[in-house]
Write an enzyme that holds these catalytic residues in place. Structure first.
Site, PDB file in Angstrom:
ATOM      1  N   HIS A 168       0.790  -1.234   0.000  1.00  0.00           N
ATOM      2  CA  HIS A 168       0.000   0.000   0.000  1.00  0.00           C
ATOM      3  C   HIS A 168       0.821   1.282   0.000  1.00  0.00           C
ATOM      4  CE1 HIS A 168       1.005   0.023   4.248  1.00  0.00           C
ATOM      5  NE2 HIS A 168       0.622   1.275   4.291  1.00  0.00           N
TER       6      HIS A 168
HETATM    7  C1  UD1 Z   1      -2.119   5.494   6.006  1.00  0.00           C
HETATM    8  C2  UD1 Z   1      -0.791   5.981   6.615  1.00  0.00           C
HETATM    9  C3  UD1 Z   1       0.252   4.881   6.502  1.00  0.00           C
HETATM   10  C4  UD1 Z   1      -0.268   3.576   7.092  1.00  0.00           C
HETATM   11  C5  UD1 Z   1      -1.584   3.212   6.384  1.00  0.00           C
HETATM   12  C6  UD1 Z   1      -2.179   1.920   6.870  1.00  0.00           C
HETATM   13  C7  UD1 Z   1      -0.266   8.372   6.391  1.00  0.00           C
HETATM   14  C8  UD1 Z   1       0.546   9.359   5.656  1.00  0.00           C
HETATM   15  N1  UD1 Z   1      -0.274   7.121   5.892  1.00  0.00           N
HETATM   16  O1  UD1 Z   1      -1.898   5.282   4.618  1.00  0.00           O
HETATM   17  O2  UD1 Z   1       1.402   5.268   7.223  1.00  0.00           O
HETATM   18  O3  UD1 Z   1       0.682   2.556   6.875  1.00  0.00           O
HETATM   19  O4  UD1 Z   1      -2.506   4.282   6.630  1.00  0.00           O
HETATM   20  O5  UD1 Z   1      -3.302   1.600   6.096  1.00  0.00           O
HETATM   21  O6  UD1 Z   1      -0.864   8.718   7.374  1.00  0.00           O
HETATM   22  N2  UD1 Z   1      -9.192   4.784   2.004  1.00  0.00           N
HETATM   23  C9  UD1 Z   1     -10.409   4.172   2.019  1.00  0.00           C
HETATM   24  N3  UD1 Z   1     -10.953   3.858   3.234  1.00  0.00           N
HETATM   25  C10 UD1 Z   1     -10.344   4.133   4.401  1.00  0.00           C
HETATM   26  C11 UD1 Z   1      -9.085   4.788   4.372  1.00  0.00           C
HETATM   27  C12 UD1 Z   1      -8.534   5.095   3.169  1.00  0.00           C
HETATM   28  O7  UD1 Z   1     -11.006   3.898   0.991  1.00  0.00           O
HETATM   29  O8  UD1 Z   1     -10.895   3.817   5.477  1.00  0.00           O
HETATM   30  C13 UD1 Z   1      -8.580   5.106   0.697  1.00  0.00           C
HETATM   31  C14 UD1 Z   1      -8.912   6.480   0.208  1.00  0.00           C
HETATM   32  O9  UD1 Z   1      -9.005   6.437  -1.186  1.00  0.00           O
HETATM   33  C15 UD1 Z   1      -7.698   7.278   0.592  1.00  0.00           C
HETATM   34  C16 UD1 Z   1      -6.594   6.254   0.423  1.00  0.00           C
HETATM   35  O10 UD1 Z   1      -7.191   5.020   0.822  1.00  0.00           O
HETATM   36  O11 UD1 Z   1      -7.527   8.408  -0.191  1.00  0.00           O
HETATM   37  C17 UD1 Z   1      -5.376   6.541   1.252  1.00  0.00           C
HETATM   38  O12 UD1 Z   1      -5.749   6.670   2.632  1.00  0.00           O
HETATM   39  P1  UD1 Z   1      -4.828   7.535   3.624  1.00  0.00           P
HETATM   40  O13 UD1 Z   1      -5.372   7.462   5.008  1.00  0.00           O
HETATM   41  O14 UD1 Z   1      -4.558   8.844   3.040  1.00  0.00           O
HETATM   42  O15 UD1 Z   1      -3.450   6.778   3.566  1.00  0.00           O
HETATM   43  P2  UD1 Z   1      -3.108   5.235   3.609  1.00  0.00           P
HETATM   44  O16 UD1 Z   1      -2.545   4.881   2.271  1.00  0.00           O
HETATM   45  O17 UD1 Z   1      -4.218   4.400   4.151  1.00  0.00           O
END
Ligand code: UD1
Length: 386
Positions: free
Chosen positions: A221
């Site tokens: 991821h």
């Molecule tokens: C975040 C953390 C990362 C951690 C990871 C675990 C930061 C910078 N990154 O990354 O360190 O390892 O979480 O998962 O804080 N999304 C969903 N549903 C959710 C959450 C996210 O669909 O419940 C999708 C959305 O499209 C979102 C994307 O995932 O834009 C990224 O989510 P985000 O929380 O920005 O970062 P992660 O890649 O999950």
């Protein structure tokens, strides 16, 4: 009543935000609740993760109390997400006026909440301090460095964390090597791990594919792996090749699924032997890792969990902020070059891979050490009161 007047009761605001935070916070909340006198604990969820399978499913599996407050920030750009957490968290802190704010890990919410607290002159306690990949292209590295600079107490999970903090000028008396809270949770929950065959059957796959040692597990991821279509294509096609040698159970993170769709790479998920699963609950994931022949990942937590389980792990990155998993544990850095990754996989399939040893203080008692240190710190603060 002490010599110095009534001791202020300890009130901690504990922050969770995203999937890897829950298994770190669960044992800390439990250990803090066992302190006497019992502190007041307020659990704030920033809402960075919100899908049920990234979020609420973990609270039940980990016996976490429901959050007292949910800031509901959701997904956005880094600046917007961080700013929104700060804006909403400031209002909450004004109302709660705690003695300290406890944050874990390195997600955007960790830094956002630490920054708000520090500016309000509220002590920040950081669990999992001092980890460094020395790669500022990772958003987490920026979050780690800055959170540590703002923290009053810094709890480290491995010795490298101590050296990194000392080199960055953090006063030694603030640094406490307590071990790994994520492994507290793992050791506690391992007996309840759900076998892979059960998880596969529930997802509509042949349960026989989940026989111990007969499959590999993949998680992916990191933005550096999934946000560039070229790189993602190369990784997915290498994983497709591996899947032909050994069934590969791929738990697909929502970010990765979105990127695969955007890059038109969904077909890669249908490679023979590749079994795509949604993000799994904690006990399902534990069961999958526990019986795997090999785990491939770019997650920090999975590197640590495989080391604790003694399962060979290949990290699909050029660096790790958790060097003890490589130096002592079962982890190896495989980088991103498909040929190198496949050669390392073949070596593990042929020779079994390294099992490693358990790092110091990864013993199930890290959260107790944290709670004891916080109690001592509070007693010291009370003595300083006029
Ligand atoms: C975040 C953390 C990362 C951690 C990871 C675990 C930061 C910078 N990154 O990354 O360190 O390892 O979480 O998962 O804080 N999304 C969903 N549903 C959710 C959450 C996210 O669909 O419940 C999708 C959305 O499209 C979102 C994307 O995932 O834009 C990224 O989510 P985000 O929380 O920005 O970062 P992660 O890649 O999950």
């Amino acid at each position: 009543m002490s010599l110095h007047g009534p001791v202020q009761p300890l009130h901690l605001v504990c922050v969770v935000a995203a999937r890897p935070n829950y298994m770190k916070m669960a044992p800390i909340l439990a250990a803090l609740a066992r302190l006497r006198p019992a502190p007041r604990l307020s659990l704030v969820h920033t809402g960075q993760h919100y899908d049920a399978d990234m979020n609420s499913s973990f609270f039940g599996a980990l016996d976490m109390p429901a959050p007292d407050v949910n800031l509901g920030v959701g997904s956005a750009s880094h600046a917007q997400q961080t700013a929104e957490v700060m804006r909403r968290f400031e209002a909450v802190l004004e109302g709660l006026a705690p003695s300290a704010v406890l944050v874990v890990g390195d997600v955007n919410s960790t830094l956002a909440c630490a920054l708000v607290a520090a500016k309000m002159r509220i002590a920040v306690l950081h669990v999992e301090a001092g980890l460094r990949s020395f790669d500022r292209a990772m958003p987490e590295e920026i979050n780690r460095v800055l959170t540590d600079q703002l923290s009053t107490l810094l709890f480290t999970s491995e010795q490298a964390g101590n050296s990194n903090l000392l080199r960055e000028g953090v006063a030694p008396e603030r640094i406490h090597f307590v071990g790994n809270v994520m492994i507290d949770t793992l050791l506690q929950r391992l007996p309840a791990a759900i076998p892979a065959r059960q998880t596969l059957a529930a997802a509509g796959f042949d349960p026989l594919l989940g026989q111990p040692q007969r499959y590999a597990v993949l998680t992916l991821h990191r933005p550096s792996n999934v946000d560039q279509p070229q790189r993602l294509r190369a990784l997915i096609s290498a994983m497709g090749e591996l899947a032909q040698r050994l069934p590969l159970l791929f738990t697909v993170h929502p970010r990765t699924r979105a990127m695969l769709e955007r890059a038109g790479l969904q077909a890669g998920l249908a490679a023979p032997g590749m079994i795509c699963l949604p993000p799994l609950g904690y006990l399902e994931m534990l069961g999958l890792m526990q019986d795997a022949r090999l785990v491939l990942t770019d997650s920090g937590g999975v590197q640590e969990e495989t080391t604790a389980l003694g399962i060979p792990c290949l990290t699909l990155r050029d660096n790790t902020e958790r060097p003890v998993t490589v130096n002592e544990g079962s982890n190896a850095l495989a980088g991103r070059d498909p040929a190198t990754i496949l050669a390392l996989c073949d070596d593990i399939l042929r020779h079994g891979g390294k099992r490693g040893r358990i790092p110091q203080f990864w013993d199930g008692h890290a959260a107790e050490r944290i709670a004891a240190t916080i109690a001592l710190w509070q007693a010291g603060m009370a003595e300083q009161q006029p």
